[in-house]
Design a protein around this motif. Structure first.
Motif, mmCIF file in Angstrom:
data_model
loop_
_atom_site.group_PDB
_atom_site.id
_atom_site.type_symbol
_atom_site.label_atom_id
_atom_site.label_comp_id
_atom_site.label_asym_id
_atom_site.label_seq_id
_atom_site.Cartn_x
_atom_site.Cartn_y
_atom_site.Cartn_z
ATOM 1 N N LEU A 155 4.495 50.108 -40.796
ATOM 2 C CA LEU A 155 3.835 51.025 -41.691
ATOM 3 C C LEU A 155 3.571 50.440 -43.119
ATOM 4 O O LEU A 155 2.508 50.645 -43.710
ATOM 5 N N CYS A 156 4.497 49.805 -43.789
ATOM 6 C CA CYS A 156 4.033 49.136 -44.937
ATOM 7 C C CYS A 156 3.151 48.204 -45.167
ATOM 8 O O CYS A 156 2.182 48.220 -46.025
ATOM 9 N N LEU A 157 2.618 47.413 -43.964
ATOM 10 C CA LEU A 157 1.614 46.591 -43.989
ATOM 11 C C LEU A 157 0.094 47.390 -43.664
ATOM 12 O O LEU A 157 -0.775 46.903 -44.451
ATOM 13 N N THR A 158 0.282 48.690 -43.431
ATOM 14 C CA THR A 158 -0.983 49.507 -43.429
ATOM 15 C C THR A 158 -1.105 50.253 -44.888
ATOM 16 O O THR A 158 -2.031 50.469 -45.457
ATOM 17 N N TRP A 159 0.009 50.784 -45.312
ATOM 18 C CA TRP A 159 0.011 51.712 -46.347
ATOM 19 C C TRP A 159 0.286 51.051 -47.998
ATOM 20 O O TRP A 159 -0.566 51.732 -48.633
ATOM 21 N N VAL A 160 0.933 49.882 -47.900
ATOM 22 C CA VAL A 160 0.754 49.328 -49.251
ATOM 23 C C VAL A 160 -0.244 48.711 -49.760
ATOM 24 O O VAL A 160 -0.853 49.169 -50.635
ATOM 25 N N PRO A 161 -1.324 48.220 -48.901
ATOM 26 C CA PRO A 161 -2.460 47.756 -49.501
ATOM 27 C C PRO A 161 -3.356 49.004 -49.741
ATOM 28 O O PRO A 161 -4.166 48.853 -50.546
ATOM 29 N N GLN A 162 -3.211 50.248 -49.017
ATOM 30 C CA GLN A 162 -3.916 51.371 -49.316
ATOM 31 C C GLN A 162 -3.405 52.102 -50.412
ATOM 32 O O GLN A 162 -4.229 52.478 -51.279
ATOM 33 N N TYR A 163 -2.209 52.298 -50.729
ATOM 34 C CA TYR A 163 -1.522 52.957 -51.670
ATOM 35 C C TYR A 163 -0.753 52.468 -52.760
ATOM 36 O O TYR A 163 -0.473 52.906 -53.974
ATOM 37 N N ALA A 170 19.378 52.746 -34.355
ATOM 38 C CA ALA A 170 18.333 53.577 -35.203
ATOM 39 C C ALA A 170 18.398 52.574 -36.376
ATOM 40 O O ALA A 170 16.968 52.888 -37.034
ATOM 41 N N ILE A 171 18.878 51.958 -37.268
ATOM 42 C CA ILE A 171 18.659 51.330 -38.244
ATOM 43 C C ILE A 171 17.633 50.064 -37.940
ATOM 44 O O ILE A 171 16.660 50.011 -38.845
ATOM 45 N N VAL A 172 17.955 49.630 -37.141
ATOM 46 C CA VAL A 172 16.902 48.545 -36.419
ATOM 47 C C VAL A 172 15.597 48.842 -36.219
ATOM 48 O O VAL A 172 14.614 48.531 -36.710
ATOM 49 N N THR A 173 15.576 49.868 -35.337
ATOM 50 C CA THR A 173 14.269 50.546 -35.038
ATOM 51 C C THR A 173 13.390 51.132 -36.299
ATOM 52 O O THR A 173 12.354 51.005 -36.372
ATOM 53 N N GLN A 174 14.240 52.058 -37.072
ATOM 54 C CA GLN A 174 13.476 52.455 -38.351
ATOM 55 C C GLN A 174 13.078 51.282 -39.280
ATOM 56 O O GLN A 174 12.049 51.346 -39.849
ATOM 57 N N GLY A 175 13.854 50.141 -39.160
ATOM 58 C CA GLY A 175 13.490 49.046 -39.990
ATOM 59 C C GLY A 175 12.214 48.287 -39.573
ATOM 60 O O GLY A 175 11.388 48.273 -40.718
ATOM 61 N N ILE A 176 12.012 48.186 -38.380
ATOM 62 C CA ILE A 176 10.824 47.671 -37.835
ATOM 63 C C ILE A 176 9.497 48.263 -38.131
ATOM 64 O O ILE A 176 8.737 47.984 -38.505
ATOM 65 N N ALA A 177 9.810 49.889 -37.895
ATOM 66 C CA ALA A 177 8.554 50.576 -38.086
ATOM 67 C C ALA A 177 8.178 50.636 -39.544
ATOM 68 O O ALA A 177 6.995 50.821 -40.056
ATOM 69 N N HIS A 197 -5.021 60.245 -41.337
ATOM 70 C CA HIS A 197 -5.056 59.047 -40.753
ATOM 71 C C HIS A 197 -5.373 59.343 -39.062
ATOM 72 O O HIS A 197 -4.770 58.503 -38.380
ATOM 73 N N ALA A 198 -5.958 60.100 -38.761
ATOM 74 C CA ALA A 198 -6.368 60.498 -37.434
ATOM 75 C C ALA A 198 -7.072 59.330 -36.779
ATOM 76 O O ALA A 198 -7.055 59.083 -35.372
ATOM 77 N N GLY A 199 -7.860 58.557 -37.448
ATOM 78 C CA GLY A 199 -8.505 57.529 -36.872
ATOM 79 C C GLY A 199 -7.813 56.083 -36.906
ATOM 80 O O GLY A 199 -8.386 55.027 -36.748
ATOM 81 N N ASN A 200 -6.711 56.106 -37.678
ATOM 82 C CA ASN A 200 -5.965 54.771 -37.859
ATOM 83 C C ASN A 200 -4.975 54.508 -36.684
ATOM 84 O O ASN A 200 -3.878 55.306 -36.398
ATOM 85 N N PRO A 201 -5.196 53.401 -35.640
ATOM 86 C CA PRO A 201 -4.523 53.313 -34.599
ATOM 87 C C PRO A 201 -3.213 52.824 -34.837
ATOM 88 O O PRO A 201 -2.392 53.099 -34.184
ATOM 89 N N VAL A 202 -2.890 52.190 -35.882
ATOM 90 C CA VAL A 202 -1.668 51.644 -36.207
ATOM 91 C C VAL A 202 -0.849 52.835 -36.700
ATOM 92 O O VAL A 202 0.281 52.694 -36.144
ATOM 93 N N VAL A 203 -0.970 53.686 -37.605
ATOM 94 C CA VAL A 203 -0.364 54.821 -37.954
ATOM 95 C C VAL A 203 -0.022 55.639 -36.453
ATOM 96 O O VAL A 203 1.003 56.090 -36.280
ATOM 97 N N ASN A 204 -1.146 55.955 -35.671
ATOM 98 C CA ASN A 204 -0.711 56.835 -34.611
ATOM 99 C C ASN A 204 0.103 56.225 -33.763
ATOM 100 O O ASN A 204 0.997 56.864 -32.992
#
Length: 438
Positions: free
Chosen positions: A142-150, A131-138, A182-189
């Motif tokens: 998501l940071c690569l997508t949302w940090v530049p945005q927010y 659980a820790i490893v999987t959540q860490g990767i995800a 984020h309906a059109g964001n493939p990474v988030v989806n």
């Protein structure tokens, strides 16, 4: 672990443990610094139950109503519930160097829905690491997508919050429109749906795939979950896309984004509760189909709810067995016991009765359309969290009824029945006689 050695059945212990965490969470959310504006006890109870049962239904907006402390309380409830109360307790005592007795291993076995206590502590440890490893990767993706945005602070927090919520199939979001923006964001989806699928498969299935890495060596349960999950997800995507093609809910999206929205709703409907389209704009045929998916749910020993996908499959193949007059259900060269078929039918029947009764009750209490109440109740039972924007406007009586269904869906129909029922013992045997059916 003396505090866990109380003499009671595992089902009763687990029901009481869920109640204890719900009460604790409710009290924490009522603290003055947990919410930006005061909330009622009923709303606090509803929100806590929704978080701990991994449902995602809400009567208040999570992002604006709760402070950082309140949101972290919700995340804590989600993570503890998703990985299992007993798993957390065992891991704490392992770190403290304490021995884990047989009775506590049995409790852990019950909470993880396993058939034996052999290797149960090792399984709990593996679940935690995975659980820790999987959540860490995800989280990083998501940071690569949302940090530049927010920005750094908000981007990392949004990634952290939605990673935990998605992995545990909770469906909570800090945005009032959930993930519609984020309906059109493939990474988030793809990240969110991947977390939902992994959490919905069940930890035992994922760990078995990782260890054996050969489909032929997997257990029957894992083979069923993998093949059926793939088949249901593909079929559900096609059906939802066909029913909603150019419908009001997706009219603002391009063709590719419509396919992505159909895929996202197909994945999230069986357990998670996130949405990238407005549920209130979906057609009635789509809603009825989604109700079926919510009722079926995810896999056993997973973070999802419902009657469970394998329960549905056992029932389905049991009907086929009867129609073909076959002696056994044989799948992947393995036969399924008749007792398993009876258990599956019991789970489905008890669940269906509770759903029908509560839908009728909610419709009467709220003077609302049956379909709207059906979506709300099945969403609560399946611990899904999808709603037609109906939850916030319910009366306290309606909220308490939905709260009960979330609790019912979390502990499981048979677990609750075993907790309330008393074993009947008799030494008298009576002659058998046929009863006309059908």
């Amino acid at each position: 672990m003396k505090w866990m050695s109380i003499q009671m059945s595992p089902p009763r212990f687990l029901v009481l443990a869920v109640l204890a965490f719900v009460i604790l969470g409710t009290c924490l959310l009522k603290l003055p610094f947990a919410a930006t504006t005061p909330i009622t006890w009923v709303d606090a109870l509803f929100t806590t139950t929704s978080a701990f049962t991994l449902t995602g239904l809400g009567v208040v907006d999570t992002g604006t109503t709760f402070t950082l402390f309140g949101q972290l309380v919700l995340l804590g409830l989600i993570e503890i519930s998703g990985l299992g109360i007993m798993s957390f307790a065992v891991l704490v005592f392992i770190m403290l160097g304490k021995k884990i007795g047989l009775q506590n291993r049995i409790l852990l076995q019950q909470s993880l829905n396993q058939t034996s206590v052999g290797g149960i502590v090792r399984l709990a440890r593996s679940i935690f690491v995975f659980a820790i490893v999987t959540q860490g990767i995800a989280f990083l993706v998501l940071c690569l997508t949302w940090v530049p945005q927010y920005g750094w602070q908000k981007g990392m927090y949004f990634s952290f919050f939605h990673t935990i919520s998605a992995f545990n199939n909770a469906g909570f979001s800090v945005w009032p429109d959930n993930l519609m923006r984020h309906a059109g964001n493939p990474v988030v989806n793809l990240v969110i749906t991947s977390l939902i699928i992994i959490g919905g498969l069940g930890f035992t299935v994922v760990l078995e795939v990782w260890r054996k890495r050969s489909f032929s060596k997997l257990s029957l349960h894992s083979k069923l979950m993998l093949t059926a999950t793939l088949a249901v997800n593909v079929l559900a995507t096609l059906i939802i896309f066909g029913l909603e093609f150019h419908g009001k809910a997706v009219a603002h999206l391009g063709t590719f984004d419509q396919w992505m929205a159909a895929y996202f709703q197909a994945i999230t409907t069986r357990t998670a509760g996130f949405n990238t389209v407005d549920m209130g704009l979906l057609t009635e045929p789509t809603l009825l189909f989604m109700v079926l998916l919510m009722f079926i749910g995810a896999g056993s020993a997973s973070t999802g709810g419902g009657i469970k996908l394998t329960t549905f499959l056992v029932m389905l193949f049991g009907v086929v067995k009867y129609l073909r007059e076959e002696e056994d259900i044989v799948l992947f060269r393995k036969s399924i016991k008749d007792s398993t078929i009876v258990k599956a039918l019991a789970i489905a029947l008890v669940s269906l009765v509770f759903v029908c009764v509560t839908v009728l009750a909610l419709s009467v209490i709220e003077h609302a359309p049956v379909l709207t109440c059906l979506v709300e109740i099945v969403s609560a039972f399946g611990t899904v969290g999808l709603t037609r924007n109906f939850s916030p406007g319910m009366s306290d009586a309606g909220k308490l009824l939905v709260t009960f269904m979330m609790f019912f869906g979390k502990v499981g129909p048979l677990t609750l029945m075993f907790t309330l029922a008393k074993k009947g013992q008799t030494r008298i045997k009576y002659p058998a006689e046929d009863v006309l059916t059908g």
